[in-house]
Design an enzyme around this catalytic site. Structure first.
Site, mmCIF file in Angstrom:
data_model
loop_
_atom_site.group_PDB
_atom_site.id
_atom_site.type_symbol
_atom_site.label_atom_id
_atom_site.label_comp_id
_atom_site.label_asym_id
_atom_site.label_seq_id
_atom_site.Cartn_x
_atom_site.Cartn_y
_atom_site.Cartn_z
ATOM 1 C CD GLU A 233 39.302 28.412 46.741
ATOM 2 O OE1 GLU A 233 39.449 28.380 45.522
ATOM 3 O OE2 GLU A 233 39.382 27.406 47.443
ATOM 4 C CB CYS B 240 34.092 30.380 41.463
ATOM 5 S SG CYS B 240 35.498 29.342 41.052
HETATM 6 P P1 NAP Z 1 26.938 28.182 49.756
HETATM 7 O O1 NAP Z 1 25.472 28.081 49.771
HETATM 8 O O2 NAP Z 1 27.553 29.353 50.406
HETATM 9 O O3 NAP Z 1 27.467 26.830 50.400
HETATM 10 C C1 NAP Z 1 28.833 26.574 50.459
HETATM 11 C C2 NAP Z 1 29.093 25.488 51.496
HETATM 12 O O4 NAP Z 1 28.825 26.012 52.798
HETATM 13 C C3 NAP Z 1 28.191 24.275 51.354
HETATM 14 O O5 NAP Z 1 28.952 23.136 51.639
HETATM 15 C C4 NAP Z 1 27.144 24.498 52.411
HETATM 16 O O6 NAP Z 1 26.553 23.303 52.855
HETATM 17 C C5 NAP Z 1 27.982 25.105 53.505
HETATM 18 N N1 NAP Z 1 27.250 25.853 54.509
HETATM 19 C C6 NAP Z 1 26.114 26.548 54.372
HETATM 20 N N2 NAP Z 1 25.807 27.135 55.542
HETATM 21 C C7 NAP Z 1 26.761 26.796 56.429
HETATM 22 C C8 NAP Z 1 26.987 27.076 57.819
HETATM 23 N N3 NAP Z 1 26.182 27.851 58.510
HETATM 24 N N4 NAP Z 1 28.068 26.528 58.404
HETATM 25 C C9 NAP Z 1 28.912 25.744 57.729
HETATM 26 N N5 NAP Z 1 28.735 25.440 56.431
HETATM 27 C C10 NAP Z 1 27.682 25.968 55.778
HETATM 28 O O7 NAP Z 1 27.513 28.129 48.267
HETATM 29 P P2 NAP Z 1 27.096 27.133 47.104
HETATM 30 O O8 NAP Z 1 25.742 27.534 46.643
HETATM 31 O O9 NAP Z 1 27.326 25.714 47.474
HETATM 32 O O10 NAP Z 1 28.167 27.475 46.000
HETATM 33 C C11 NAP Z 1 28.007 28.487 45.045
HETATM 34 C C12 NAP Z 1 28.869 29.659 45.382
HETATM 35 O O11 NAP Z 1 30.215 29.244 45.535
HETATM 36 C C13 NAP Z 1 28.895 30.694 44.303
HETATM 37 O O12 NAP Z 1 28.674 31.932 44.890
HETATM 38 C C14 NAP Z 1 30.310 30.602 43.713
HETATM 39 O O13 NAP Z 1 30.793 31.810 43.189
HETATM 40 C C15 NAP Z 1 31.085 30.159 44.886
HETATM 41 N N6 NAP Z 1 32.313 29.474 44.500
HETATM 42 C C16 NAP Z 1 33.481 30.140 44.610
HETATM 43 C C17 NAP Z 1 34.661 29.526 44.234
HETATM 44 C C18 NAP Z 1 35.980 30.258 44.328
HETATM 45 O O14 NAP Z 1 37.007 29.655 44.089
HETATM 46 N N7 NAP Z 1 35.979 31.536 44.646
HETATM 47 C C19 NAP Z 1 34.647 28.215 43.769
HETATM 48 C C20 NAP Z 1 33.423 27.563 43.670
HETATM 49 C C21 NAP Z 1 32.248 28.214 44.057
HETATM 50 P P3 NAP Z 1 25.095 22.864 52.353
HETATM 51 O O15 NAP Z 1 25.183 22.683 50.879
HETATM 52 O O16 NAP Z 1 24.874 21.581 53.059
HETATM 53 O O17 NAP Z 1 24.182 23.950 52.759
#
Ligand code: NAP
Length: 678
Positions: free
Chosen positions: A257, A296
């Site tokens: 997602e 999101c």
């Molecule tokens: P993100 O930076 O991509 O992080 C998402 C998750 O991935 C976090 O738990 C992060 O951990 C982890 N992560 C980062 N690098 C990783 C790696 N190399 N290996 C494994 N895990 C890793 O996203 P975010 O800033 O938390 O969230 C915002 C984004 O989420 C927005 O773009 C939003 O649109 C999207 N979103 C989408 C939905 C949907 O249903 N489509 C719902 C909610 C949010 P750390 O925080 O510890 O780095």
């Protein structure tokens, strides 16, 4: 006091000692918590899930797991205050936190209900009907769904620390698959508290839930084809995980997602005087400011007819001017900060990209002040409304997600262009259309549906009860095609099915019935010596059958039924007209008459354990019944399922109505409630 977050590994809380990352408060910048996953044995966590959690969960039926989810929802409801207290520092106000906390608990309850209602009290589920695979009826097939023998790794985004965990945990748990969750660092202190409540409840079987606070280390290296990775977050991280060599090598199931450039379209039929105009403005402002735009599903692209662009911008500016920035811990009416200053820097960077083709018409990303807030240490930002200068050529607005209170107005010239612009997002979670015109709604919805997981049409008729652009419902699809995730259908039972393997089982009808516990046509039956309606639920055996005596249906019966019910359709009353109909040889009996007579043949009249008939499924009339034909019934116990109340159970009966030549004329499932043994 700074909280040192613990991970939950192999049912033990593990306190890290090195490698800490500080988590600042979004509101005042003080360090709220610190975390580190240093020292965790990720391979051991995966094997604990597989070898302890999986087997225990698979011993439970769907109903038993659903009951645990319900108990968990009740427990969390009783202890949610601690979550609200902590969540204030994430920058969300109380109303925003209610979406996260109450919404998450509500999702648990919704899955508990669906699991009880739509899944069997069994360890596997059947999908679809039994299909005949050969002419003679001795070889049949059916799809069977059984839980994977692996672990579900849930990597979550920061914006919904509770709901994000619970909406993914519930379907995996219901399917019978243990979960390792990895919350996003920025809000991990709320998720840790939630997992603590879940663990301390004692409701969850050992090994069914583990949590990593910090990085996932080498966990992905230990996954196999029985595991599932479910990711929520940005497209960049998603691509990194999807392309992990071990994920590719073992075809590990990967569900994503991701960010989504959701659009809301104002129909070109809507004038500023119509209610749909005001509804549109209200929804845009709400989507920009709820959770400070960190959703999101938030509206990023505002598509409006060229002729209404000025009016829309003027109305949005007037509404946005009333938004107050403030400390969400003390005032629930204010818009709080972004989750962190790093997130604010990212949003400002994304606004700078958008400014290559747009201009700011409201707000100032540099404005960080407000009543009683710490503008220096907090992560505050004002709402920012942009306007695309040349909609025909603009591209960044369709691929740059500023994950904050930021949206862009794009003027369209005709419905075809509106559809084209919405599609340029290359797949979104949701779009909304504001119109009161049937043709406009049809053109836009059909034009954009293949690019969206959910499309919402809003008008004056549904506005009061509509859940709004941004609220996914647990019973409907959540997820989107293309950049929003890649066509994964989440939500409802589809979400549960992600954690199960669908297997086509092919065999003789008897073998299949023995395996599935559901009788199918062609499987052995045993002639019951006592009428099955005299047997209680527990005494009934799948395959028990009775054959009734036969009765003839006369022309008088047909005419009597027609007069009595008022159903004097010509096929029953007029020989010449009936004959001219391609389906009938002449006048025929009513289908409902056949059903009524069939009941008269198989019903046992005396009070007994059979309590009520609550419906028919799969009814088909297979052959016409002419005057003076006779019918008899074969009634077989097809399937038994316990009901929620212990006093009775649901029984599904196969009813076959047969004519004097032994040909089936009607077939259906009869559904009854039968009393249980004392
Ligand atoms: P993100 O930076 O991509 O992080 C998402 C998750 O991935 C976090 O738990 C992060 O951990 C982890 N992560 C980062 N690098 C990783 C790696 N190399 N290996 C494994 N895990 C890793 O996203 P975010 O800033 O938390 O969230 C915002 C984004 O989420 C927005 O773009 C939003 O649109 C999207 N979103 C989408 C939905 C949907 O249903 N489509 C719902 C909610 C949010 P750390 O925080 O510890 O780095």
């Amino acid at each position: 006091m700074t909280i040192t977050l613990q991970s939950l590994a192999s049912d033990r809380w593990v306190t890290p000692t090195t490698g800490f990352v500080d988590i600042p408060s979004a509101v005042d910048g003080r360090v709220v918590a610190r975390l580190s996953a240093a020292g965790l044995d990720f391979a051991r966590m995966a094997s604990h899930a597989r070898n302890t959690g999986g087997p225990v969960l698979r011993e439970l039926t769907f109903h038993a797991r659903a009951d645990k989810l319900r108990a968990l929802a009740v427990h969390l409801g009783q202890h949610k205050d601690v979550l609200y207290r902590l969540a204030g520092d994430t920058g969300a106000n109380r109303r925003d936190n209610a979406i996260d906390i109450e919404g998450g608990i509500g999702t648990l309850s919704a899955y508990a209900s669906r699991g009880r209602r739509e899944l069997p009290d069994a360890k596997f589920a059947l999908e679809g009907e039994v299909e005949g695979l050969a002419k003679g009826g001795t070889f049949v097939g059916q799809h069977l769904l059984s839980p994977l023998h692996g672990v579900a790794v849930h990597i979550n985004a920061f914006n919904f620390p509770c709901w994000g965990l619970l909406e993914k945990f519930a379907p995996a748990f219901l399917a019978g698959v243990p979960v390792i969750i990895k919350p996003a660092t920025a809000t991990a202190y709320v998720t840790e508290a939630l997992v603590r409540l879940m663990h301390e409840s004692g409701i969850l079987p050992p090994g069914s839930l583990q949590m990593i606070c910090g990085s996932v280390g080498d966990l992905l290296d230990h996954l196999t084809g029985q595991d599932v990775v479910s990711f929520t977050g940005s497209i960049e991280t998603s691509n990194r995980i999807r392309n992990h060599p071990n994920i590719a090598k073992h075809s590990v199931r990967f569900v994503a997602e991701r960010d989504s450039l959701n659009a809301s379209v104002l129909g070109d039929d809507v004038t500023p005087e119509q209610p749909e105009f005001a509804l549109f403005i209200r929804e845009i402002v709400r989507e920009m400011t709820v959770k400070t735009g960190q959703k999101c599903t938030a509206i990023r692209r505002i598509l409006v007819p060229k002729t209404r662009e000025a009016a829309v911008i003027a109305a949005l500016k007037a509404s946005l001017a009333e938004v107050r920035l403030g400390d969400p811990r003390v005032d629930e009416k204010v818009m709080g900060p972004l989750v962190s200053r790093a997130q604010r820097a990212a949003v400002c960077g994304q606004i700078a990209i958008l400014l290559s083709e747009a201009e700011i018409v409201f707000g100032d990303p540099g404005q960080r002040g407000g009543e009683g807030i710490d503008a220096e240490s907090g992560a505050f930002i004002s709402p920012v409304l942009l306007r695309v200068v040349d909609p025909a050529t603009a591209q960044r607005v369709h691929d740059t997600e500023a994950f904050g209170p930021v949206a862009t107005v794009i003027a369209y010239d005709g419905i075809d262009q509106a559809v084209d612009l919405a599609r340029r997002g290359e797949g979104s979670l949701v779009a909304s259309v504001f119109t009161y015109d049937r043709k406009v709604a049809e053109a836009i919805v059909l034009g954009i549906a293949p690019y969206h997981g959910r499309v919402l049409i809003v008008d004056r008729d549904c506005a009061k009860e509509s859940t709004g652009h941004g609220s996914p419902l647990p019973s409907l699809v959540h997820g989107g095609p293309g950049r929003a995730g890649g066509g994964e259908e989440l939500g409802g039972l589809r979400g549960v099915y992600h954690y199960m393997q669908r297997t086509a089982v092919q065999s003789s009808p008897g073998r299949l019935s023995a395996l599935t516990g559901a009788w199918c046509n062609g499987a052995p039956t045993s002639l019951a010596d006592v009428h099955p309606f005299k047997r209680n639920y527990d005494e009934l055996v799948v395959g028990d059958t009775i054959e009734t005596s036969s009765r003839s249906i006369t022309l008088d019966d047909i005419e009597h039924f027609a007069e009595f019910t008022g159903d004097t359709f010509y096929a029953h009353m007029d020989e010449v007209a009936a004959k001219a109909n391609p389906f009938f040889p002449g006048r025929v009996a009513h289908g409902y008459l056949i059903l009524a007579f069939a009941a008269g043949l198989f019903v046992d009249p005396a009070p007994g354990p059979l309590l009520a008939n609550y419906g028919l499924d799969n009814l088909r009339f297979l052959k016409p019944v002419s005057p003076d034909d006779s019918i008899r019934v074969r009634l077989t116990v097809k399937q038994k399922s316990p009901a929620r109340k212990p006093e009775y159970g649901e029984v599904r009966w196969d009813v076959e109505v047969i004519n004097q030549n032994g040909e089936p004329v009607a077939r259906y499932d009869l559904l009854t409630m039968s009393a249980r043994a004392a």
